[in-house]
Scaffold this motif. Structure first.
Motif, mmCIF file in Angstrom:
data_model
loop_
_atom_site.group_PDB
_atom_site.id
_atom_site.type_symbol
_atom_site.label_atom_id
_atom_site.label_comp_id
_atom_site.label_asym_id
_atom_site.label_seq_id
_atom_site.Cartn_x
_atom_site.Cartn_y
_atom_site.Cartn_z
ATOM 1 N N ALA A 1 -0.406 0.407 -8.782
ATOM 2 C CA ALA A 1 -0.826 1.814 -8.734
ATOM 3 C C ALA A 1 -0.857 2.411 -10.137
ATOM 4 O O ALA A 1 0.075 2.233 -10.937
ATOM 5 N N ARG A 2 -1.906 3.112 -10.455
ATOM 6 C CA ARG A 2 -2.145 3.586 -11.818
ATOM 7 C C ARG A 2 -1.123 4.599 -12.306
ATOM 8 O O ARG A 2 -0.986 4.805 -13.515
ATOM 9 N N TRP A 3 -0.418 5.262 -11.404
ATOM 10 C CA TRP A 3 0.564 6.253 -11.842
ATOM 11 C C TRP A 3 1.921 5.642 -12.171
ATOM 12 O O TRP A 3 2.833 6.343 -12.618
ATOM 13 N N GLN A 4 2.073 4.357 -11.963
ATOM 14 C CA GLN A 4 3.376 3.736 -12.175
ATOM 15 C C GLN A 4 3.759 3.750 -13.661
ATOM 16 O O GLN A 4 2.936 3.482 -14.529
ATOM 17 N N TRP B 1 3.201 9.025 -3.723
ATOM 18 C CA TRP B 1 3.835 9.019 -5.045
ATOM 19 C C TRP B 1 5.358 8.973 -4.920
ATOM 20 O O TRP B 1 6.031 8.197 -5.615
ATOM 21 N N LEU C 1 -4.473 4.082 -6.520
ATOM 22 C CA LEU C 1 -3.150 4.695 -6.456
ATOM 23 C C LEU C 1 -2.270 4.097 -5.362
ATOM 24 O O LEU C 1 -1.305 4.735 -4.933
ATOM 25 N N VAL C 2 -2.574 2.896 -4.921
ATOM 26 C CA VAL C 2 -1.759 2.240 -3.898
ATOM 27 C C VAL C 2 -1.406 0.833 -4.374
ATOM 28 O O VAL C 2 -2.098 0.243 -5.213
ATOM 29 N N LEU D 1 -6.845 7.733 -2.272
ATOM 30 C CA LEU D 1 -5.757 7.000 -2.916
ATOM 31 C C LEU D 1 -6.199 5.597 -3.328
ATOM 32 O O LEU D 1 -6.083 5.211 -4.496
ATOM 33 N N ARG D 2 -6.734 4.841 -2.385
ATOM 34 C CA ARG D 2 -7.163 3.489 -2.733
ATOM 35 C C ARG D 2 -8.370 3.522 -3.676
ATOM 36 O O ARG D 2 -8.481 2.714 -4.603
ATOM 37 N N ARG E 1 6.997 4.908 -9.633
ATOM 38 C CA ARG E 1 6.220 6.096 -10.026
ATOM 39 C C ARG E 1 6.720 6.643 -11.366
ATOM 40 O O ARG E 1 7.821 6.334 -11.829
ATOM 41 N N ASP F 1 6.759 5.537 -4.017
ATOM 42 C CA ASP F 1 6.560 4.442 -4.964
ATOM 43 C C ASP F 1 7.761 4.371 -5.915
ATOM 44 O O ASP F 1 7.965 5.270 -6.736
ATOM 45 N N THR G 1 -1.100 12.316 -1.065
ATOM 46 C CA THR G 1 -0.838 11.838 -2.425
ATOM 47 C C THR G 1 0.628 12.021 -2.796
ATOM 48 O O THR G 1 1.255 11.117 -3.366
#
Length: 663
Positions: free
Chosen positions: A80-83, A108, A75-76, A70-71, A114, A111, A104
């Motif tokens: 975080a890249r999925w935001q 997710w 992704l934390v 994740l880090r 997300r 967040d 994961t």
């Protein structure tokens, strides 16, 4: 008409893969992992002499998942890249017990920024059985969030068969695609764009096949623009191998006492998406199994759909039969048809179960028996001993009679999760689930389709506009060829008549029996039997001669005396199947008819134009899967089946077949 160009550039991974010997076949049977623990209670693989997760660190097995993967993939935390991403896709080598996936998914869901959907695709050569997975997660579930996700994973755990298996968790917001098979064979067959890559196989020295140049080249082909990659391994061979295919890798301090670990970014060439709709609105022509399956899949993803049909309601043509059967096809070599029908069958069972919970429809996994056809009786049944009995087993006539309740002359292949379904009820459930996202326009015939200014327009017989949208999907069987004359789709009409027998004729029938004819358990007091096969005949009148033909077929299957049944006194229904020369459906983006390229992978496509037709007598199998395929293509999601299966149903092959026939 507008066309889309494909870039001539190739990734580094393409050249590397082309220079290598062929990967092993992915059709080998799946051998499950053996559940073992070492002295401190950590699950281990005796076959690879390695642990499934690190037991070091303050957070135990969760520490490595969170710190390394994740880090390491960004992704934390607040950045975080999925935001705020509609879709985010993770690709993993080595699912193991699913620890990285659960970690994961938990992160997710926690967040608040997300995106809308998380896709997680993971390859596993030796998956655990469902019972062993339950044992493992009873030890690992540390809180209610983990326990809930683990229970969803276990409840949907697929049969251990080769291929792709898609599970949906967290009310459909998380889609897990499990790819069972050897990674060298499976990875080149995946179709996806990975935003983050987890390299988490057993140690390179213990399992070098999962850290080979071929694996790295396949990962490069699947990487999205600026995709990240992370692994606990700091091997020089791993770092150099990833660098060779376009990843810029960095060495960082390792987790839990390890000196180093690797993470990096993909900086190689990424082919741009073929088509991006200006808005999520589609016109679907045809409200049968194909059209309703597509409508449901798109509506689930937030699309608006305008559904148009010439009949006064849904499922009134070939999808209007009282009931039909569903089960996969088996072959000696696990050929394309066998793999396609198995993928559709297993996908449907999961999708239908979820749909039925909210919008009940008429279906039953009552079991289905496949008898050998007349022309194959001498060759015998394909061997099925290596397949799970929960998928298929071979049974003799005595056992087949006990399982089906029909006095049978022969044994066959028993599919315990096969069964029957009423198509109209499935269509009604899919439209009910789609709700207000669907505009229904019935009793309206589409006369013409036009494309201009990034929109498709459909017109009625008087030239008036019915609807317009950036996406047009033809799910109207034979009529698709009329609306697209420039494509010369090789669709042929085959008339089929069903006969409804009184339930008293076979009062103990409780499962489906399929052979040269078929029998379904009584529904509303009537047993559906059939069906005739009349190429080139588009009439839908019910004929006494066809009832007599169906009775003859039934007499070849059962020992019961049905001579008292009079063909002139029986009810039934006739409809027209839409068939392609190779008996496989056409599902996906339609080609530009001016394209000279013959291979589906390189054929230019018309923007926003798709079809789902040519379902022949397998509409129940193909309809739901067609929706998932087309929705995934439109959304840029990981595809639910392998590339060679997509190519087998790709409409681009129809243009090639039509030209060959013209020659």
């Amino acid at each position: 008409m507008a066309t889309l160009q494909q870039g001539p550039a190739r990734r580094v991974g393409d050249a590397i893969l082309a220079a290598m010997p062929a990967a092993p076949s992915s059709s080998a049977r799946i051998v499950p992992a053996r559940l073992d623990f070492n002295a401190v209670g950590t699950p281990v693989s005796l076959a690879f002499d390695d642990v499934y997760h690190s037991a070091s660190g303050e957070r135990g097995p969760w520490g490595q998942a969170e710190e390394v993967f994740l880090r390491g993939n960004g992704l934390v935390g607040s950045g975080a890249r999925w935001q705020h991403r509609r879709h985010f896709t993770v690709l993993e080598t080595g699912f193991g017990l699913g620890l990285n996936f659960i970690a994961t998914a938990r992160a997710w869901l926690a967040d608040p920024a997300r995106g809308e959907w998380l896709h997680f695709v993971s390859v596993e050569k030796h998956p655990f059985t469902q019972d062993d997975l339950r044992t493992l997660w009873a030890r690992l579930a540390t809180d209610d969030h983990v326990r809930r996700l683990a229970n969803e994973l276990i409840a949907q755990w697929p049969l251990l068969t080769p291929g792709l298996h898609r599970l949906t968790l967290a009310d459909g917001r998380i889609r897990l695609t499990l790819a069972f098979g050897d990674a060298e064979a499976v990875l080149p067959k995946l179709s996806l764009s990975a935003d983050a890559i987890y390299l988490d196989g057993f140690a390179p020295k213990k399992n070098p096949d999962l850290w080979s140049p071929r694996i790295f080249a396949s990962l490069a082909k699947l990487a999205a623009k600026e995709a990240t990659a992370a692994t606990w391994s700091a091997s020089a061979a791993v770092r150099e191998g990833l660098s060779a295919v376009g990843f810029t890798m960095n060495r960082e301090p390792g987790y839990a006492g390890k000196r180093h670990q690797l993470n990096g970014v993909f900086t190689g060439y990424v082919r741009p998406p073929a088509f991006v709709p200006t808005e999520r609105h589609a016109i679907v022509i045809g409200a049968g199994l194909a059209g309703c399956g597509i409508t449901h899949a798109l509506a689930e993803r937030g699309w608006r759909v305008t559904l148009v049909d010439r009949q006064p309601g849904p499922a009134q043509e070939a999808s209007g039969n009282l009931a039909g059967t569903f089960h996969p096809v088996m072959s000696r070599d696990d050929n394309l048809l066998a793999r396609l029908t198995r993928a559709a069958f297993l996908n449907n069972l999961r999708r239908w179960s979820a749909l039925n919970a909210a919008h009940p429809f008429r279906w039953s996994a009552s079991g289905a028996l496949q008898l050998p056809s007349e022309r194959r009786k001498g060759a015998g049944l394909p061997p099925v001993d290596d397949w799970p009995e929960t998928l298929v087993s071979a049974v003799d006539a005595t056992t087949a009679t006990a399982l089906t309740g029909a006095p049978l002359k022969d044994g066959g292949l028993w599919f315990p999760q096969g069964g029957w379904l009423q198509p109209a009820s499935l269509c009604a459930a899919q439209l009910a689930a789609s709700g207000k996202r669907v505009t229904r326009i019935f009793a309206t015939t589409v006369s013409q389709c036009e494309y201009s200014q990034d929109e498709w327009r459909v017109l009625d017989e008087s030239g008036e506009e019915i609807a317009r949208a950036p996406v047009l999907i033809l799910a109207n069987a034979l009529d698709a060829a009329r609306l697209l004359p420039q494509h010369v789709l090789p669709l042929k009409a085959v008339r089929g008549q069903l006969t409804h027998l009184p339930g008293s004729a076979l009062p103990d029938l409780k499962a489906c029996v399929c052979g040269n004819g078929y029998l379904l358990p009584a529904l509303d007091g009537e047993i559906v039997s059939g069906a005739t096969y009349g190429p080139g005949d588009e009439a839908t009148d019910v004929r006494h001669a066809d009832h007599a033909d169906n009775l003859r077929r039934v007499a070849e299957i059962v020992t019961a005396d049905l001579s008292a049944l009079e063909p002139t006194q029986l009810a039934g229904r006739a409809s027209v199947r839409c068939v392609t020369p190779d008996r496989l459906p056409l599902i996906g983006a339609l080609p530009d008819p001016e394209s000279s390229t013959q291979t589906p992978s390189r054929t230019r496509r018309l923007p926003g134009l798709y079809c789902a037709t040519g379902f022949a007598s397998r509409g129940i199998l193909w309809g739901t899967l067609a929706g998932e395929i087309i929705a995934a293509q439109l959304e840029g999601e990981p595809m639910p089946v392998e590339k060679d299966l997509l190519a087998a149903v790709d409409p681009a092959r129809a243009v090639k077949v039509a030209r060959a026939n013209d020659d």
